[in-house]
Design a protein around this motif. Structure first.
Motif, mmCIF file in Angstrom:
data_model
loop_
_atom_site.group_PDB
_atom_site.id
_atom_site.type_symbol
_atom_site.label_atom_id
_atom_site.label_comp_id
_atom_site.label_asym_id
_atom_site.label_seq_id
_atom_site.Cartn_x
_atom_site.Cartn_y
_atom_site.Cartn_z
ATOM 1 N N ALA A 1 0.837 -1.206 0.000
ATOM 2 C CA ALA A 1 0.000 0.000 0.000
ATOM 3 C C ALA A 1 0.868 1.250 0.000
ATOM 4 C CB ALA A 1 -0.929 -0.001 1.209
ATOM 5 N N MET A 2 1.980 1.212 0.728
ATOM 6 C CA MET A 2 2.894 2.358 0.741
ATOM 7 C C MET A 2 3.518 2.542 -0.638
ATOM 8 S SD MET A 2 4.021 4.813 2.526
ATOM 9 C CE MET A 2 5.363 5.970 2.577
ATOM 10 N N GLN B 1 2.222 1.670 -3.513
ATOM 11 C CA GLN B 1 1.166 2.177 -4.385
ATOM 12 C C GLN B 1 0.965 3.678 -4.154
ATOM 13 O OE1 GLN B 1 -2.606 0.243 -3.778
ATOM 14 N NE2 GLN B 1 -3.729 1.796 -4.888
ATOM 15 N N PHE B 2 0.940 4.097 -2.895
ATOM 16 C CA PHE B 2 0.750 5.510 -2.576
ATOM 17 C C PHE B 2 1.892 6.369 -3.102
ATOM 18 C CE2 PHE B 2 1.763 9.034 0.262
ATOM 19 C CZ PHE B 2 0.637 9.821 0.064
ATOM 20 N N VAL B 3 3.132 5.937 -2.854
ATOM 21 C CA VAL B 3 4.299 6.709 -3.293
ATOM 22 C C VAL B 3 4.321 6.801 -4.821
ATOM 23 C CG1 VAL B 3 6.823 6.694 -3.401
ATOM 24 C CG2 VAL B 3 5.672 6.301 -1.233
ATOM 25 N N THR B 4 4.012 5.713 -5.487
ATOM 26 C CA THR B 4 3.964 5.714 -6.950
ATOM 27 C C THR B 4 2.899 6.688 -7.445
ATOM 28 O OG1 THR B 4 4.712 3.424 -7.019
ATOM 29 C CG2 THR B 4 3.627 4.271 -8.995
ATOM 30 N N GLU B 5 1.731 6.638 -6.826
ATOM 31 C CA GLU B 5 0.648 7.535 -7.222
ATOM 32 C C GLU B 5 1.026 8.995 -6.980
ATOM 33 O OE1 GLU B 5 -4.068 7.998 -6.206
ATOM 34 O OE2 GLU B 5 -3.123 6.057 -5.864
ATOM 35 N N MET B 6 1.705 9.270 -5.878
ATOM 36 C CA MET B 6 2.144 10.642 -5.579
ATOM 37 C C MET B 6 3.118 11.147 -6.643
ATOM 38 S SD MET B 6 1.016 12.227 -2.776
ATOM 39 C CE MET B 6 2.312 13.284 -2.170
ATOM 40 N N GLN B 7 3.969 10.264 -7.133
ATOM 41 C CA GLN B 7 4.978 10.657 -8.106
ATOM 42 C C GLN B 7 4.416 10.788 -9.512
ATOM 43 O OE1 GLN B 7 8.328 11.409 -7.412
ATOM 44 N NE2 GLN B 7 7.453 11.426 -5.365
ATOM 45 N N VAL C 1 -4.587 15.656 -6.607
ATOM 46 C CA VAL C 1 -5.089 15.177 -5.319
ATOM 47 C C VAL C 1 -4.910 13.665 -5.254
ATOM 48 C CG1 VAL C 1 -7.116 14.952 -3.843
ATOM 49 C CG2 VAL C 1 -6.785 17.032 -5.182
ATOM 50 N N VAL C 2 -4.297 13.210 -4.177
ATOM 51 C CA VAL C 2 -4.098 11.771 -3.968
ATOM 52 C C VAL C 2 -4.724 11.418 -2.631
ATOM 53 C CG1 VAL C 2 -2.394 9.950 -3.645
ATOM 54 C CG2 VAL C 2 -1.959 11.774 -5.279
ATOM 55 N N THR C 3 -5.550 10.397 -2.619
ATOM 56 C CA THR C 3 -6.197 9.949 -1.394
ATOM 57 C C THR C 3 -5.574 8.625 -0.959
ATOM 58 O OG1 THR C 3 -8.234 10.968 -2.157
ATOM 59 C CG2 THR C 3 -8.418 9.417 -0.343
ATOM 60 N N PRO C 4 -4.961 8.595 0.209
ATOM 61 C CA PRO C 4 -4.287 7.368 0.660
ATOM 62 C C PRO C 4 -5.220 6.378 1.357
ATOM 63 C CG PRO C 4 -3.856 9.127 2.203
ATOM 64 C CD PRO C 4 -4.683 9.727 1.092
ATOM 65 N N LYS C 5 -6.366 6.072 0.725
ATOM 66 C CA LYS C 5 -7.368 5.193 1.349
ATOM 67 C C LYS C 5 -6.810 3.825 1.728
ATOM 68 C CE LYS C 5 -11.987 6.397 -0.040
ATOM 69 N NZ LYS C 5 -13.106 6.113 -0.924
ATOM 70 N N GLU C 6 -6.181 3.153 0.772
ATOM 71 C CA GLU C 6 -5.675 1.795 1.026
ATOM 72 C C GLU C 6 -4.560 1.823 2.072
ATOM 73 O OE1 GLU C 6 -5.181 -2.212 1.132
ATOM 74 O OE2 GLU C 6 -6.847 -1.069 0.335
ATOM 75 N N LEU C 7 -3.681 2.799 1.983
ATOM 76 C CA LEU C 7 -2.602 2.929 2.960
ATOM 77 C C LEU C 7 -3.174 3.156 4.353
ATOM 78 C CD1 LEU C 7 0.400 3.048 3.640
ATOM 79 C CD2 LEU C 7 0.366 5.466 2.988
ATOM 80 N N PHE C 8 -4.164 4.034 4.460
ATOM 81 C CA PHE C 8 -4.796 4.301 5.751
ATOM 82 C C PHE C 8 -5.461 3.044 6.298
ATOM 83 C CE2 PHE C 8 -8.453 5.848 8.292
ATOM 84 C CZ PHE C 8 -7.735 6.423 9.323
ATOM 85 N N ALA C 9 -6.123 2.284 5.441
ATOM 86 C CA ALA C 9 -6.769 1.039 5.874
ATOM 87 C C ALA C 9 -5.742 0.060 6.423
ATOM 88 C CB ALA C 9 -7.542 0.415 4.710
ATOM 89 N N GLN C 10 -4.581 -0.040 5.764
ATOM 90 C CA GLN C 10 -3.534 -0.957 6.224
ATOM 91 C C GLN C 10 -2.908 -0.472 7.539
ATOM 92 O OE1 GLN C 10 -3.005 -3.956 5.087
ATOM 93 N NE2 GLN C 10 -4.546 -3.611 3.514
ATOM 94 N N VAL C 11 -2.746 0.837 7.679
ATOM 95 C CA VAL C 11 -2.223 1.389 8.940
ATOM 96 C C VAL C 11 -3.194 1.070 10.066
ATOM 97 C CG1 VAL C 11 -1.712 3.523 10.206
ATOM 98 C CG2 VAL C 11 -0.804 3.205 7.919
#
Length: 105
Positions: free
Chosen positions: A50-51, A53-59, A65-75
């Protein structure tokens, strides 16, 4: 915290490598003048994926706008204190995120 992590080149490279299990990563630290470390990576866990995926999406996103839904769910799965959207300190998120990824090694 997440914006800062997404702009950390070493972390981005390690996450990219972590996506491919069985890869051996060489970590060098010229600032510390230590011997390079070779680390063999296993299958990444859900928080690490998930991290990544988030970092890739940010880049790569052009949306702005990027929403870290999956990362937040895993945290939240690793640290239930984050469920319920109560306010938490950013250093707590950083600690739980990095500790959670480390335990998946």
């Amino acid at each position: 915290v997440l914006q800062n992590l997404s702009q950390t080149p070493v972390l981005r490279e390690l996450l990219k490598e972590a996506k491919m299990p069985g890869t051996t990563v060489k970590i060098e630290s010229p600032e510390l003048c230590t011997e390079p470390q070779l680390i063999k990576l296993d299958q990444p866990g859900p928080l690490t994926l998930a991290m990544h995926q988030f970092v890739t999406e940010m880049q790569e996103t052009k949306k702005g706008v990027v929403t870290p839904k999956e990362l937040f769910a895993q945290v939240c799965k690793k640290a239930i204190r984050f469920k319920g959207y109560q306010q938490q300190d950013s250093h707590e998120l950083l600690r739980y995120l990095l500790d959670g990824m480390r335990t998946e090694e």
